[in-house]
Design an enzyme around this catalytic site. Sequence first.
Site, PDB file in Angstrom:
ATOM      1  CD  GLU A 265      47.294 -11.210 -87.398  1.00 30.61           C
ATOM      2  OE1 GLU A 265      47.567 -12.251 -88.033  1.00 30.61           O
ATOM      3  OE2 GLU A 265      47.463 -11.101 -86.162  1.00 30.61           O
TER       4      GLU A 265
ATOM      5  N   PRO B  63      38.132 -50.444-102.270  1.00 27.59           N
ATOM      6  CG  PRO B  63      36.220 -49.300-101.616  1.00 27.59           C
ATOM      7  CD  PRO B  63      37.687 -49.383-101.362  1.00 27.59           C
TER       8      PRO B  63
ATOM      9  CG  ASP C 257      44.270 -59.736-107.207  1.00 33.02           C
ATOM     10  OD1 ASP C 257      45.157 -60.408-107.755  1.00 33.02           O
ATOM     11  OD2 ASP C 257      44.100 -59.675-105.979  1.00 33.02           O
TER      12      ASP C 257
ATOM     13  CE  LYS D 224      41.760 -59.249-119.129  1.00 27.40           C
ATOM     14  NZ  LYS D 224      42.398 -57.985-119.012  1.00 27.40           N
TER      15      LYS D 224
ATOM     16  N   GLY E  91      40.611 -53.982-101.898  1.00 29.93           N
ATOM     17  CA  GLY E  91      40.343 -53.850-100.465  1.00 29.93           C
ATOM     18  C   GLY E  91      41.623 -53.768 -99.666  1.00 29.93           C
ATOM     19  CG  ASP E  92      43.789 -54.699 -95.454  1.00 31.73           C
ATOM     20  OD1 ASP E  92      44.274 -53.616 -95.073  1.00 31.73           O
ATOM     21  OD2 ASP E  92      44.306 -55.807 -95.185  1.00 31.73           O
TER      22      ASP E  92
ATOM     23  CB  ILE F  99      40.740 -58.668 -95.310  1.00 38.00           C
ATOM     24  CG1 ILE F  99      41.160 -58.032 -93.977  1.00 38.00           C
ATOM     25  CG2 ILE F  99      39.320 -59.242 -95.206  1.00 38.00           C
ATOM     26  CD1 ILE F  99      40.428 -56.768 -93.646  1.00 38.00           C
TER      27      ILE F  99
ATOM     28  CB  ALA G 112      34.664 -55.189 -99.728  1.00 39.16           C
TER      29      ALA G 112
ATOM     30  CG  MET H 132      34.975 -64.223-101.449  1.00 37.27           C
ATOM     31  SD  MET H 132      36.476 -65.154-101.105  1.00 37.27           S
ATOM     32  CE  MET H 132      36.547 -65.095 -99.310  1.00 37.27           C
TER      33      MET H 132
HETATM   34  N1  SAH Z   1      40.835 -58.059 -99.908  1.00 41.42           N
HETATM   35  C1  SAH Z   1      39.486 -57.739-100.272  1.00 41.42           C
HETATM   36  C2  SAH Z   1      38.610 -58.951-100.345  1.00 41.42           C
HETATM   37  C3  SAH Z   1      38.942 -59.849-101.500  1.00 41.42           C
HETATM   38  S1  SAH Z   1      37.943 -61.290-101.575  1.00 41.42           S
HETATM   39  C4  SAH Z   1      38.923 -56.717 -99.275  1.00 41.42           C
HETATM   40  O1  SAH Z   1      39.539 -56.464 -98.231  1.00 41.42           O
HETATM   41  O2  SAH Z   1      37.888 -56.137 -99.557  1.00 41.42           O
HETATM   42  C5  SAH Z   1      36.733 -60.828-102.735  1.00 41.42           C
HETATM   43  C6  SAH Z   1      35.421 -60.511-102.053  1.00 41.42           C
HETATM   44  O3  SAH Z   1      35.497 -59.229-101.508  1.00 41.42           O
HETATM   45  C7  SAH Z   1      34.242 -60.470-102.968  1.00 41.42           C
HETATM   46  O4  SAH Z   1      33.703 -61.753-103.179  1.00 41.42           O
HETATM   47  C8  SAH Z   1      33.285 -59.591-102.216  1.00 41.42           C
HETATM   48  O5  SAH Z   1      32.648 -60.301-101.187  1.00 41.42           O
HETATM   49  C9  SAH Z   1      34.222 -58.611-101.557  1.00 41.42           C
HETATM   50  N2  SAH Z   1      34.375 -57.359-102.317  1.00 41.42           N
HETATM   51  C10 SAH Z   1      35.483 -56.879-102.926  1.00 41.42           C
HETATM   52  N3  SAH Z   1      35.235 -55.656-103.451  1.00 41.42           N
HETATM   53  C11 SAH Z   1      33.948 -55.359-103.169  1.00 41.42           C
HETATM   54  C12 SAH Z   1      33.118 -54.235-103.398  1.00 41.42           C
HETATM   55  N4  SAH Z   1      33.557 -53.149-104.060  1.00 41.42           N
HETATM   56  N5  SAH Z   1      31.850 -54.269-102.950  1.00 41.42           N
HETATM   57  C13 SAH Z   1      31.371 -55.331-102.256  1.00 41.42           C
HETATM   58  N6  SAH Z   1      32.125 -56.401-102.011  1.00 41.42           N
HETATM   59  C14 SAH Z   1      33.392 -56.436-102.438  1.00 41.42           C
END
Ligand code: SAH
Length: 466
Positions: free
Chosen positions: A25, A225, A248, A270, A302-303, A306, A332, A383
């Site tokens: 080995e 998130p 953002d 901001k 998030g993404d 979306i 999210a 939102m």
């Molecule tokens: N592109 C992002 C969404 C942006 S719009 C994504 O894909 O997650 C912003 C909304 O996303 C917020 O109003 C809320 O509804 C949601 N959001 C973003 N971050 C969040 C988190 N950590 N926990 C829960 N909701 C979240």
Amino acid sequence: MGDLNTFPLSYKVQGQRIVIIGGGEEALNKVRLVTKTTATVVIISQRIEADFSGFAVEVLERAFRASDLDNVALVFVAEESGDADAAKSTARARNIPLNVVDVPAECDFYTPSIIERAPLTIAISSEGAAPVLARLVRARIEAMLPPGFGKIAKLAGGLRQRVESLIHDGAARRRYYEALVTSRQVEAAIGTSPVAGLYQAEALLDQHVRSGAAPGVVWLIGAGPGAEDLLTLRAQRLLQEADVIVHDQLVPSAVVQMGRRDAEQIDVGKAKGHHSFSQAQINTLIVRLALEGKRVARLKSGDPMIFGRAGEEIAALRLAGIDYQIVPGVSAALAAAADTATPVTLRKVSSGFVMATAHGAEDGDLAHWAALAQSGLTLALYMGKSIAPSVAVRLIGQGAAVGLPVGIVINAGRADKSMHRGTLGQLAADTLKMAEGPAIIFVGEAVAAGDWADAAEIATLGFKVA
Ligand code: SAH
């Protein structure tokens, strides 16, 4: 005097032999390592026990002879035997570097932990003191390197003479190589074939010869998130490469700080105190930065695709002819599903999952609410925090059952997350007090399959829905 007892170097083995004494080995472990080189690897032992068939090695099942060490670059001894002792003394007599496995005192050299993207090699050594630490460091570095990095390094090596004859200024040359090894186009092309990679590298060279600089690029990056470890490896890598990070407000500063320390940071969200950027201003900003030749990380929560206004930014970049790339992120709703162990699709319960905006609950886009209410799918509403009760009212108004489970996750994916649970009817009747932060509202039967034990029950005002 320094602290190191060994000195790391890259030792030439091309055209020579590496001999391993031993057939078990331990020998196999060394074979794995040294077959990364172009040297001829020879295994000598009277007891061949391990399976060497998967490796390009010469296996000699016999006694050791002094002539075995002719034209040999390195010797590894991986067994205890008379042959091993003979090999050790022959190696020492001929000044051939020797490694005796697990006997540091008898070693002339140690083998570091290696990351190989030939010709690029990264060796991590703890002088034998802490191999576990070396492996940990190795895993971290591995994660930072794109898979095709070695091929790109080879490409750069092959182009060297041409680059030198075409670009005379040293700084400009450096800029070209930097652009080459970080180019997403070259990386993608080289994944398909070396020729495609070369073609992209030459196109980039053309651009540099003509304009003396790399063209700018915009990466639309999903930051997830809000937790630093929910970023993708690609997002992390590009953040390290970016000259400017445009982010953002929802992206926590800990994530923004993962960028290069000298990168410029622009917060376009901001809102407090000063004016925030309009979407048109953001579009203009990223186009201008890219036209200046900057590599721009447009970091979104998030993404990016979306509810991220990516559509508008992509349109502006296309119009200006600027290179762009999208890096997905954990949205999210997905983080919220994970936090509450909610399977948003569930056999026989929910055959799909809708990510929808809760906006417009007040001005009442009826078609939107009718489609959602009648879908029978799990809804993840973005939102909607400040208008949660009217969201429930709309859905019930369009035929959703008052008893339909509802779950709300605030600050999903983060340490300070909090949850609420109840039914549509309860939500419609409530004046819910929720913690600070963005929220996802889930609606649907699949919510009941989640683990909402830590969630606060949505209070009802005076009446209970059956
Ligand atoms: N592109 C992002 C969404 C942006 S719009 C994504 O894909 O997650 C912003 C909304 O996303 C917020 O109003 C809320 O509804 C949601 N959001 C973003 N971050 C969040 C988190 N950590 N926990 C829960 N909701 C979240």
